[in-house]
Scaffold this motif. Structure first.
Motif, PDB file in Angstrom:
ATOM      1  N   ARG A  56       0.822  -1.039   0.131  1.00  0.00           N
ATOM      2  CA  ARG A  56       0.024  -0.056   0.103  1.00  0.00           C
ATOM      3  C   ARG A  56       0.965   1.408   0.119  1.00  0.00           C
ATOM      4  N   THR A  57       2.024   1.232   0.742  1.00  0.00           N
ATOM      5  CA  THR A  57       2.788   2.228   0.818  1.00  0.00           C
ATOM      6  C   THR A  57       3.548   2.758  -0.312  1.00  0.00           C
ATOM      7  N   ALA A  58       3.991   1.346  -1.025  1.00  0.00           N
ATOM      8  CA  ALA A  58       4.580   1.482  -2.495  1.00  0.00           C
ATOM      9  C   ALA A  58       3.897   2.077  -3.510  1.00  0.00           C
ATOM     10  N   LEU A  59       2.627   1.970  -3.494  1.00  0.00           N
ATOM     11  CA  LEU A  59       1.537   2.263  -4.534  1.00  0.00           C
ATOM     12  C   LEU A  59       1.408   3.912  -4.111  1.00  0.00           C
ATOM     13  N   ALA A  60       1.403   4.127  -2.891  1.00  0.00           N
ATOM     14  CA  ALA A  60       0.867   5.582  -2.555  1.00  0.00           C
ATOM     15  C   ALA A  60       2.060   6.489  -2.911  1.00  0.00           C
ATOM     16  N   VAL A  61       3.210   5.959  -2.569  1.00  0.00           N
ATOM     17  CA  VAL A  61       4.471   6.960  -2.986  1.00  0.00           C
ATOM     18  C   VAL A  61       4.554   6.761  -4.350  1.00  0.00           C
ATOM     19  N   TYR A  62       4.121   5.757  -5.261  1.00  0.00           N
ATOM     20  CA  TYR A  62       4.449   5.856  -6.757  1.00  0.00           C
ATOM     21  C   TYR A  62       3.415   6.989  -7.371  1.00  0.00           C
ATOM     22  N   LEU A  63       2.174   6.957  -6.612  1.00  0.00           N
ATOM     23  CA  LEU A  63       1.259   7.906  -7.001  1.00  0.00           C
ATOM     24  C   LEU A  63       1.837   9.086  -6.938  1.00  0.00           C
ATOM     25  N   ALA A  64       2.550   9.381  -5.688  1.00  0.00           N
ATOM     26  CA  ALA A  64       2.910  10.853  -5.472  1.00  0.00           C
ATOM     27  C   ALA A  64       4.067  11.119  -6.544  1.00  0.00           C
ATOM     28  N   GLY A  65       4.473  10.129  -6.995  1.00  0.00           N
ATOM     29  CA  GLY A  65       5.724  10.412  -7.991  1.00  0.00           C
ATOM     30  C   GLY A  65       5.291  10.598  -9.456  1.00  0.00           C
ATOM     31  N   ILE A  66       4.071  10.301  -9.791  1.00  0.00           N
ATOM     32  CA  ILE A  66       3.368  10.423 -10.928  1.00  0.00           C
ATOM     33  C   ILE A  66       2.798  11.790 -11.016  1.00  0.00           C
TER      34      ILE A  66
END
Length: 433
Positions: A56-66
């Motif tokens: 979940r954290t990896a997905l959230a952080v990746y969305l922040a990257g996008i």
């Protein structure tokens, strides 16, 4: 294994956006701040609900990257509420498009691994891409809205979702209610298409950057060819030793107007029609030559046939002298008539008794189709006198454009005023005095 190491997927995705760092100042710092703000609450919420937190954290952080890559202010972009709607013809050949595809693949993959709903994830990331493009168009971010980027991002979302679905089935993990996933995904996708399409249709001005770039490239190539042509023409007119000092090119509709300044004079013409319009030697004095009038006329005819064959064909030639003595020159005029109406074509040459062309002016125009003339010279003069009360001094019948249409026109000189009369209808033409 990938399912046990979601952070590996995240960092692979981060490598894909390295190329964007140089184009967006402060990208890394902004991303780290945004990632920290999102990661902390994501971990806390996941632990509070007794849910695994790494994925979940990896997905959230990746969305922040996008969001950081796509929405941080940059130094490019169109005007507000504009979008490049050119067809994505270079989707898999453009480095920018490939980067946009790669940007969305890891995020969609992580989302499928987390939620196990590939159809819904694809639709959600497609909607995210559309929202990002609209935000780039609406905001003054220095970013460019592009249908090609939207398509590339959606393609990346689809590829990431497919990879996640394959991984799930390969690991023999059951998707979360496939029928519900399909229903939710198609509904979300349809809603996103309608909403985003509605905004594009009603609010956004469309431009085609690829077509504009192709036009600029074609114009630049055409300008080079025009420069080569006018250089060759200058040497043909002024002599093979002519050196071009500079050329000036201006766009006029679908053609180029080009002027060359040389050490022997100036010359201008149009491209790509390759029609010369004027030239004047820097030495406009007559030469003390030995050619008589007939020989000068023959030299002028040879020059005119070489450079202006379309103007000379079917034209009448008239010659008059300029000055007297050993430096006398001649003006050779070509005009074409159809049913006694002077056509719009023009060609005037000035030539010396050595056969040197001092200069010329030309207007190369196809003979227009005109309505029949019903007003003769006497009637035209009478109409002009009735309009001005002054006697007519001269009358010339020629083809002229009136409100965008070619007409036979009598130009009648009455004192200091010229009266224009339509030779087909007898009506006075306003604005031609």
């Amino acid at each position: 294994m990938l399912a046990q190491h979601p952070g590996w997927v995240f960092f692979e995705g981060c490598n894909m956006i390295e190329a964007s760092i140089a184009a967006v100042p402060g990208l890394i710092v902004s991303f780290l701040i945004l990632a920290a703000l999102i990661a902390a609450p994501t971990v806390l919420v996941a632990k509070a609900r007794n849910k695994p937190w790494p994925l979940r954290t990896a997905l959230a952080v990746y969305l922040a990257g996008i969001l950081a890559v796509t929405l941080l202010p940059g130094d490019a972009g169109l005007q507000s509420w504009q979008c490049d709607t050119g067809a994505p013809t270079h989707l898999f050949t453009s480095a920018s498009s490939l980067l946009n595809i790669a940007l969305f693949v890891p995020g969609a993959l992580l989302a499928v691994l987390l939620f196990k709903r590939p159809v819904t994830v694809t639709a959600a990331f497609g909607a995210l891409s559309g929202t990002v493009e609209i935000a780039q168009s609406a905001g003054h971010l220095g970013r460019s809205c592009s249908v090609t980027d939207l398509t590339a991002n959606a393609t990346g979302a689809l590829l990431g979702s497919l990879a996640g679905a394959v991984w799930i089935y390969w690991r023999r993990q059951s998707p979360a209610k496939p029928l519900r996933d399909f229903a939710w995904g198609t509904s979300l996708g349809a809603l996103a298409v309608l909403a985003i399409g509605g905004v594009f249709e009603s609010r956004i001005d469309r431009v085609d950057i690829v077509a504009m770039d192709d036009q600029k490239r074609a114009l630049a190539e055409s300008a080079v060819q025009a420069d080569e042509w006018i250089t060759a023409a200058a040497r043909g007119v002024f002599g093979s030793d002519t050196q071009v000092r500079e050329t000036e090119t201006n766009k006029d509709g679908n053609r180029l107007q080009i002027t060359a300044t040389t050490d022997h004079g100036t010359i201008s013409g149009t491209w790509p029609a390759k029609t010369l319009e004027s030239a004047w030697s820097s030495n406009t004095r007559g030469d003390a030559g030995s050619l008589n009038k007939n020989e000068v006329t023959a030299a002028a005819a040879q020059f005119a046939h070489k450079w202006f064959p379309q103007n000379v064909a079917g034209s009448d030639q008239r010659v008059r002298s300029i000055g007297d003595g050993p430096t006398m020159a001649y003006t050779v005029v070509y005009r074409r008539y159809a049913d006694k109406v002077m056509m719009p074509m023009r060609l005037d040459l000035t030539i010396t008794t050595t056969g040197r062309v001092i200069g010329f002016s030309a207007k190369t125009v196809n003979d227009p189709v005109l309505p029949p003339v019903t007003v003769d010279k006497a009637k035209a003069k009478a109409l002009a006198k009735a309009a001005t009360g002054l006697p007519s001094e001269s009358a010339l019948l020629l083809a002229q454009q009136v409100k965008g249409e070619w007409r036979p026109v009598w130009l009648v000189g009455s004192g200091k005023q010229d009266i224009a009369i339509d030779a087909a209808t007898g009506e006075r033409i306003a604005g031609k005095e």
